[in-house]
Scaffold this active site. Structure first.
Site, PDB file in Angstrom:
ATOM      1  N   ASN A   1     -10.458   0.064   0.644  1.00 47.42           N
ATOM      2  CA  ASN A   1      -8.995   0.100   0.561  1.00 47.42           C
ATOM      3  C   ASN A   1      -8.559  -0.518  -0.771  1.00 47.42           C
ATOM      4  O   ASN A   1      -8.760  -1.709  -0.999  1.00 47.42           O
ATOM      5  CB  ASN A   1      -8.424  -0.690   1.742  1.00 47.42           C
ATOM      6  CG  ASN A   1      -6.893  -0.714   1.764  1.00 47.42           C
ATOM      7  OD1 ASN A   1      -6.245  -0.320   0.803  1.00 47.42           O
ATOM      8  ND2 ASN A   1      -6.333  -1.206   2.849  1.00 47.42           N
TER       9      ASN A   1
ATOM     10  N   HIS B   1      -3.331   7.142   2.917  1.00 44.31           N
ATOM     11  CA  HIS B   1      -3.756   5.806   2.491  1.00 44.31           C
ATOM     12  C   HIS B   1      -5.097   5.508   3.160  1.00 44.31           C
ATOM     13  O   HIS B   1      -5.279   5.766   4.342  1.00 44.31           O
ATOM     14  CB  HIS B   1      -2.691   4.788   2.918  1.00 44.31           C
ATOM     15  CG  HIS B   1      -3.113   3.373   2.683  1.00 44.31           C
ATOM     16  ND1 HIS B   1      -3.668   2.955   1.493  1.00 44.31           N
ATOM     17  CD2 HIS B   1      -3.094   2.283   3.497  1.00 44.31           C
ATOM     18  CE1 HIS B   1      -3.964   1.677   1.579  1.00 44.31           C
ATOM     19  NE2 HIS B   1      -3.634   1.237   2.780  1.00 44.31           N
TER      20      HIS B   1
ATOM     21  N   CYS C   1       0.811  -1.227   0.000  1.00 44.41           N
ATOM     22  CA  CYS C   1       0.000   0.000   0.000  1.00 44.41           C
ATOM     23  C   CYS C   1       0.841   1.272   0.000  1.00 44.41           C
ATOM     24  O   CYS C   1       0.328   2.353  -0.300  1.00 44.41           O
ATOM     25  CB  CYS C   1      -0.954   0.009   1.180  1.00 44.41           C
ATOM     26  SG  CYS C   1      -1.997  -1.442   1.251  1.00 44.41           S
TER      27      CYS C   1
HETATM   28  O1  UT7 Z   1      -3.665  -1.491   3.848  1.00 46.64           O
HETATM   29  C1  UT7 Z   1      -3.531  -2.095   5.093  1.00 46.64           C
HETATM   30  C2  UT7 Z   1      -4.503  -3.232   5.237  1.00 46.64           C
HETATM   31  N1  UT7 Z   1      -4.964  -3.599   6.525  1.00 46.64           N
HETATM   32  C3  UT7 Z   1      -5.433  -2.782   7.486  1.00 46.64           C
HETATM   33  O2  UT7 Z   1      -5.405  -1.587   7.397  1.00 46.64           O
HETATM   34  C4  UT7 Z   1      -6.050  -3.433   8.708  1.00 46.64           C
HETATM   35  C5  UT7 Z   1      -6.025  -2.536   9.920  1.00 46.64           C
HETATM   36  N2  UT7 Z   1      -6.955  -3.032  10.900  1.00 46.64           N
HETATM   37  C6  UT7 Z   1      -8.286  -2.727  10.917  1.00 46.64           C
HETATM   38  O3  UT7 Z   1      -8.739  -1.968  10.087  1.00 46.64           O
HETATM   39  C7  UT7 Z   1      -9.155  -3.295  12.012  1.00 46.64           C
HETATM   40  O4  UT7 Z   1      -8.340  -3.961  12.969  1.00 46.64           O
HETATM   41  C8  UT7 Z   1     -10.240  -4.285  11.475  1.00 46.64           C
HETATM   42  C9  UT7 Z   1     -11.293  -3.532  10.680  1.00 46.64           C
HETATM   43  C10 UT7 Z   1      -9.610  -5.357  10.608  1.00 46.64           C
HETATM   44  C11 UT7 Z   1     -10.941  -4.947  12.645  1.00 46.64           C
HETATM   45  O5  UT7 Z   1     -11.523  -3.939  13.493  1.00 46.64           O
HETATM   46  P1  UT7 Z   1     -11.296  -3.969  15.059  1.00 46.64           P
HETATM   47  O6  UT7 Z   1     -12.049  -2.869  15.647  1.00 46.64           O
HETATM   48  O7  UT7 Z   1      -9.809  -4.038  15.309  1.00 46.64           O
HETATM   49  O8  UT7 Z   1     -12.015  -5.325  15.461  1.00 46.64           O
HETATM   50  P2  UT7 Z   1     -11.416  -6.572  16.214  1.00 46.64           P
HETATM   51  O9  UT7 Z   1     -10.424  -7.309  15.393  1.00 46.64           O
HETATM   52  O10 UT7 Z   1     -11.028  -6.144  17.612  1.00 46.64           O
HETATM   53  O11 UT7 Z   1     -12.691  -7.496  16.369  1.00 46.64           O
HETATM   54  C12 UT7 Z   1     -13.772  -7.149  17.252  1.00 46.64           C
HETATM   55  C13 UT7 Z   1     -14.873  -8.160  17.041  1.00 46.64           C
HETATM   56  C14 UT7 Z   1     -14.390  -9.613  17.061  1.00 46.64           C
HETATM   57  O12 UT7 Z   1     -15.373 -10.393  17.690  1.00 46.64           O
HETATM   58  P3  UT7 Z   1     -15.199 -10.856  19.228  1.00 46.64           P
HETATM   59  O13 UT7 Z   1     -13.930 -11.643  19.258  1.00 46.64           O
HETATM   60  O14 UT7 Z   1     -15.109  -9.578  20.008  1.00 46.64           O
HETATM   61  O15 UT7 Z   1     -16.430 -11.625  19.486  1.00 46.64           O
HETATM   62  C15 UT7 Z   1     -14.331  -9.982  15.605  1.00 46.64           C
HETATM   63  O16 UT7 Z   1     -14.501 -11.374  15.380  1.00 46.64           O
HETATM   64  O17 UT7 Z   1     -15.467  -7.967  15.758  1.00 46.64           O
HETATM   65  C16 UT7 Z   1     -15.517  -9.221  15.072  1.00 46.64           C
HETATM   66  N3  UT7 Z   1     -15.448  -8.934  13.622  1.00 46.64           N
HETATM   67  C17 UT7 Z   1     -16.543  -8.647  12.914  1.00 46.64           C
HETATM   68  N4  UT7 Z   1     -17.837  -8.569  13.260  1.00 46.64           N
HETATM   69  C18 UT7 Z   1     -18.713  -8.236  12.298  1.00 46.64           C
HETATM   70  C19 UT7 Z   1     -14.342  -8.889  12.826  1.00 46.64           C
HETATM   71  N5  UT7 Z   1     -14.729  -8.581  11.576  1.00 46.64           N
HETATM   72  C20 UT7 Z   1     -16.079  -8.427  11.606  1.00 46.64           C
HETATM   73  C21 UT7 Z   1     -17.033  -8.103  10.638  1.00 46.64           C
HETATM   74  N6  UT7 Z   1     -18.335  -8.012  11.029  1.00 46.64           N
HETATM   75  N7  UT7 Z   1     -16.711  -7.860   9.337  1.00 46.64           N
END
Ligand code: UT7
Length: 332
Positions: free
Chosen positions: A289, A259, A112
């Protein structure tokens, strides 16, 4: 004369739109969760065209917009982490498609951060006597690598291409590139070769099977939380570096084009820098993204809307797999 100027910009955004409702039909998620956690409402997917086609369309538009003939393009640098071929370089396919037969070609992969890396490289070519213009094409088809059963990653990404034709200028240009290779496991797509070499051993044993993906597919794998944490500080650090190098204060920036990975990352990083939100451009809501294409697609939107004016100090900042990060400031 060590600066660069935008002679023309262009982009290509595929027609097909995958909104959050469509994702709620394939994985356990909701429009509310996606929008609140990422700021994304929809992304575009190239359902029937390869990546190089998107890049060629964006490139063609940038060259036309600059008012020169494709045959006058001297160098094409493509950034992509989703190439159609391991080789040749995508820049060669784009060269053929747009008829830029006199251009030298090579590709860059810093994921990216690719567009910023290309700006850094292009400036060094343009500093020389030999090159008068450089065409940067950032083209990405993440839909070919994303695992659409993984709700934590598939909702983030889309496909698109952005291009800029650069020329020489005596105005300000500063750039900074950094990398944290120690963190590479936070975001990767392993090349799973289907070799029929009779002496091909199980290379995954070398890694201790840590990089296995379902059915050994070439899937994007990420530790979202680790990337998030890295991104906020890396973006802020990159902007501070580039400002220090250029001898100006961050408050002097007129516009920041970051980005577009997650709206919360952008908000936190710019808050750390004390940059007000009206100076920060985002298009993540309608684009998602699109990796290295995020910044040039956004830049083209701004040029098209007549929002770029002479004298503005514009900062590009990004991060990505590597983990890489970087920033560039250009005075237009
Ligand atoms: O170009 C670079 C590419 N990558 C990135 O930029 C990734 C950077 N990271 C992020 O953007 C965020 O970490 C994410 C969007 C990937 C995840 O958001 P978060 O607020 O960090 O969520 P989390 O990983 O803490 O997950 C919280 C909860 C989890 O459930 P439990 O364990 O609390 O029950 C996940 O399983 O949200 C759940 N979850 C979802 N729920 C509904 C994860 N993805 C989803 C989803 N829909 N799509």
């Amino acid at each position: 004369m060590s600066g660069i100027e935008f002679l023309g910009t262009g982009s290509y955004v595929p027609e097909f739109v995958a909104d959050n409702e469509k994702f709620a039909q394939i994985v356990e998620t909701s429009d509310e969760w996606i929008f609140q956690r990422t700021g994304i409402k929809q992304r575009h997917i190239s359902t029937d065209k390869p990546n190089y086609y998107m890049g060629a369309q964006a490139a063609k538009r940038a060259v036309e917009n600059a008012g020169i003939s494709a045959q006058d393009v001297e160098l094409i640098i493509v950034s992509t982490c989703t190439p159609d071929f391991f080789y040749p370089a995508m820049s060669c396919l784009i060269q053929k498609k747009i008829g830029a037969k006199n251009a030298a070609c090579f590709d860059v992969n810093s994921a990216c951060t690719g567009f910023i890396t290309c700006l850094d490289i292009a400036q060094k070519y343009l500093e020389t006597e030999k090159y008068k213009n450089v065409l940067i094409v950032s083209t990405e088809k993440l839909s070919s690598q994303v695992d659409y059963t993984d709700r934590a990653s598939c909702i983030l990404f889309g496909d698109a291409a952005g291009a800029v034709l650069l020329g020489k200028s005596d105005k300000r240009f500063n750039s900074f590139l950094g990398a944290e290779g120690d963190e590479f496991e936070a975001l990767y797509c392993k090349a799973n070769y289907q070799s029929n070499c009779p002496w091909f051993g199980d290379i995954d044993e070398f890694y201790g099977h840590r990089f296995d993906t379902p059915a050994k597919q070439n899937f994007l794998m990420q530790d979202g939380k680790a990337v998030y944490k890295f991104a906020v500080n890396a973006m802020a650090d990159a902007v501070r570096h580039v400002a220090k190098q250029g001898g100006f204060d961050v408050s002097e920036l007129d516009l920041v084009i970051p980005h577009q990975a997650n709206l919360r990352i952008i908000e936190k990083a710019t808050e750390l820098l004390g940059i007000p939100s009206d100076k920060v451009y985002t298009n993540i809501e309608h684009m998602g993204n699109v990796s290295s294409a995020c910044i040039p697609v956004a830049l083209n939107e701004l040029f098209t809307a007549g929002r770029i004016h002479a004298g503005m100090k514009i900062c590009f900042v990004g991060f990505g797999a590597g983990l890489t990060y970087g920033a560039a400031v250009i005075e237009v």
